[in-house]
Enzyme design. Structure first.
Site, PDB file in Angstrom:
ATOM      1  CD  GLU A 174      -3.190  -1.089   1.986  1.00 23.33           C
ATOM      2  OE1 GLU A 174      -3.242  -0.206   2.844  1.00 23.33           O
ATOM      3  OE2 GLU A 174      -4.089  -1.939   1.818  1.00 23.33           O
ATOM      4  CD  GLU A 296      -3.472  -6.193   2.841  1.00 22.60           C
ATOM      5  OE1 GLU A 296      -4.376  -5.482   3.329  1.00 22.60           O
ATOM      6  OE2 GLU A 296      -2.257  -5.972   3.006  1.00 22.60           O
ATOM      7  CD  GLN A 345      -3.948  -9.714   8.523  1.00 26.66           C
ATOM      8  OE1 GLN A 345      -3.267 -10.271   9.372  1.00 26.66           O
ATOM      9  NE2 GLN A 345      -3.768  -8.422   8.202  1.00 26.66           N
TER      10      GLN A 345
HETATM   11  O1  AHR Z   1      -5.191  -6.203   6.698  1.00 25.48           O
HETATM   12  C1  AHR Z   1      -5.148  -5.061   7.479  1.00 25.48           C
HETATM   13  C2  AHR Z   1      -4.523  -3.870   6.780  1.00 25.48           C
HETATM   14  O2  AHR Z   1      -5.294  -3.495   5.694  1.00 25.48           O
HETATM   15  C3  AHR Z   1      -3.164  -4.098   6.158  1.00 25.48           C
HETATM   16  O3  AHR Z   1      -2.131  -3.965   7.089  1.00 25.48           O
HETATM   17  C4  AHR Z   1      -3.093  -3.020   5.130  1.00 25.48           C
HETATM   18  O4  AHR Z   1      -2.269  -3.380   4.041  1.00 25.48           O
HETATM   19  C5  AHR Z   1      -4.545  -2.812   4.732  1.00 25.48           C
HETATM   20  O5  AHR Z   1      -4.892  -1.487   4.717  1.00 25.48           O
END
Ligand code: AHR
Length: 487
Positions: A174, A296, A345
């Site tokens: 990001e 993600e 996650q």
């Molecule tokens: O997954 C949580 C957060 O979400 C991660 O650290 C970031 O990359 C995203 O904004």
């Protein structure tokens, strides 16, 4: 009958990269510490510090690839802090996530050990935001070098003469936000510089991943492809399903039917986002050398009441199962371009597979969807047409994808309607006649918790009858099913 799924099993298409079923683990809340890693001296059963119960559950899921160490954490992570004797490691405060002390007891060697126990490939995200070119280059060397350099010798001294041969590396996370608030032009130039010094060692060939856009920001993709498109193997996209404004995303477990429909609508929107980025990528890469990675994705709600707001711990209901089914069907259907996806996650954070409480562990509805979809890994995609009524949010009531591997056709499909069952005609042209099925069904609000760990579970499914036109399946409301057809 209210819906039809037609599958063409006579003309198999692109391979569904097994890495679409990948996962993400960050130094965030109780994902690594407590969720995956408890340390060798913990009373919780472990092997070399990794929780046995969680590792066993993840092995069963055949997780193909695991991304680490972040996330936003990646751009503040300095890999040297996480090698050598654990007791002497540098301590830091995890400023991104809850302000807790990070003692670096889980570092590179522990990550590789975790991946070996789970049976998956490691994917490492390098630090661009607060790191240096040299730091990332030396991390790649430390991890992969088969030569006799001072850095390789450090790895030997830390217990591994053999290189780890990690293939997947991403340059920054990001970078448009927590990874440095960069402009795409700036990042593209930095990417070019960083990747130059990420070397191949021995027979291992790096798969170079560039930080891609936030959601639908196609300008980022445009600039990156134009300036660095010839120097990368894939671009990573982040897309979260957030059913509300950021300050009031809503509860993971308490939601009304409008919120349920909004959640699915937002999840479904990823298809339009993928297609917008792919259209840009096609202009610079008509031969499709560059893949798209969604490293993600998943639901993001308000944290569970009473938990640390920086830990992003949320429950996981049948609504999340529907999001998982919808999203994985979309990724499968774009198998020609989507080469990896990593749900956010793995444990105890956001749309997790597994939740833990001390020595207790439960599997979430999302875990069970990944389980039902396992046969799609490395199978060939089959063209699938779905005819169904629309929900109030405009989505088709039924979502589906299909594949074939070793002569077995798998059709995964979900009834997204929270209340109404559906009769689906599943018509597979060219599949075997022996059919077996599994199903996950419940009320959208159903979830597993530590007192009722099996409330939501996969069950055998036989609620169908053969007709002249195909298999007529009775699918309950809010359900996801997998059918396999073999000779
Ligand atoms: O997954 C949580 C957060 O979400 C991660 O650290 C970031 O990359 C995203 O904004």
């Amino acid at each position: 009958m209210n819906a039809v799924i037609h599958v063409d099993a006579k003309h198999p298409g692109a391979a569904i990269n097994k890495n679409i079923y990948g996962q993400f683990s960050e130094h965030l809340g109780r994902c690594i510490y407590g969720g995956l890693f408890v340390g060798k001296d913990s009373p919780i059963p472990n092997v070399n510090g990794m929780r046995t119960d969680v590792v066993d559950a993840l092995r069963k899921l055949q997780v193909p690839v695991l991304r680490w160490p972040g996330g936003c954490f990646a751009d503040e992570y300095h890999w040297r802090d996480g090698i050598g004797p654990q007791e002497g490691r540098r301590r830091m405060v995890n400023t991104n996530w809850g302000g807790v002390v990070e003692d670096n007891s889980f570092g590179t060697h522990e990550f590789i050990e975790l991946c070996r126990q789970i049976g998956c490939e490691p994917y490492i995200n390098g630090n661009v935001g607060s790191g240096t070119v040299r730091e990332m280059a030396e991390w790649v060397e430390y991890v992969n070098s088969d030569g006799d350099s001072t850095i390789a010798r450090e790895r030997w001294a830390n217990g591994s003469k053999e290189p780890f041969n990690v293939k997947y590396w991403c340059v920054g996370n990001e970078s448009w936000g927590c990874g440095g608030n960069m402009r795409p032009e700036n990042y593209a130039d930095l990417y070019r510089q960083y990747q130059t010094y990420c070397r191949n060692y021995g027979k291992n060939r790096l798969f170079r991943i560039a930080c891609g856009p936030n959601g639908d920001d196609t300008e980022w993709t445009e600039v990156l492809m134009k300036r660095a498109g010839k120097m990368l193997d894939a671009i990573s996209l982040h897309y979260y399903t957030v059913p509300g404004p950021w300050e009031n995303k809503g509860s993971a477990t308490k939601f009304d039917s409008d919120k349920y429909e909004l959640t699915l609508q937002k999840a479904d929107n990823i298809e339009a986002v993928l297609e917008a980025h792919l259209a840009v990528m096609d202009r610079y890469d008509p031969e499709h050398h560059v893949g798209l990675i969604v490293d993600e994705w998943g639901t993001w709600y308000d944290v569970e009441p009473g938990t640390n707001p920086g830990f992003l711990y949320q429950q996981n209901t049948m609504r999340d199962a529907m999001v998982a089914a919808l999203s994985l069907n979309i990724f499968n259907r774009h198998a020609d371009r989507v080469v990896m996806a990593n749900i956010a996650q793995m444990v105890n954070v956001l749309q997790a597979m597994v939740l833990t409480d001390g020595d207790r562990m439960i599997l979430t509805p999302t875990y069970h969807v990944f389980d039902l979809y396992r046969p799609h890994q490395n199978a060939q995609l089959l063209e699938t047409a779905v005819f169904a009524d629309r929900l109030g949010n405009g989505l088709k009531q039924v979502t589906a994808s299909a594949s074939v591997k070793d002569g077995v056709v798998t059709v995964t499909f979900a009834n997204l309607d929270p209340e109404k069952p559906v009769e689906v005609l599943v018509d597979v042209d060219g599949a075997g006649a022996k059919i077996s099925g599994s199903i996950l069904a419940g009320d959208p609000h159903d979830y597993n918790d530590f007192d009722a760990p099996e409330k939501v579970a996969v069950k055998p499914f036989t609620d169908w009858k053969q007709t002249e036109k195909g298999l007529l399946v009775s699918l309950p409301a809010c359900a996801v099913a997998a059918l396999s057809f073999r000779d």
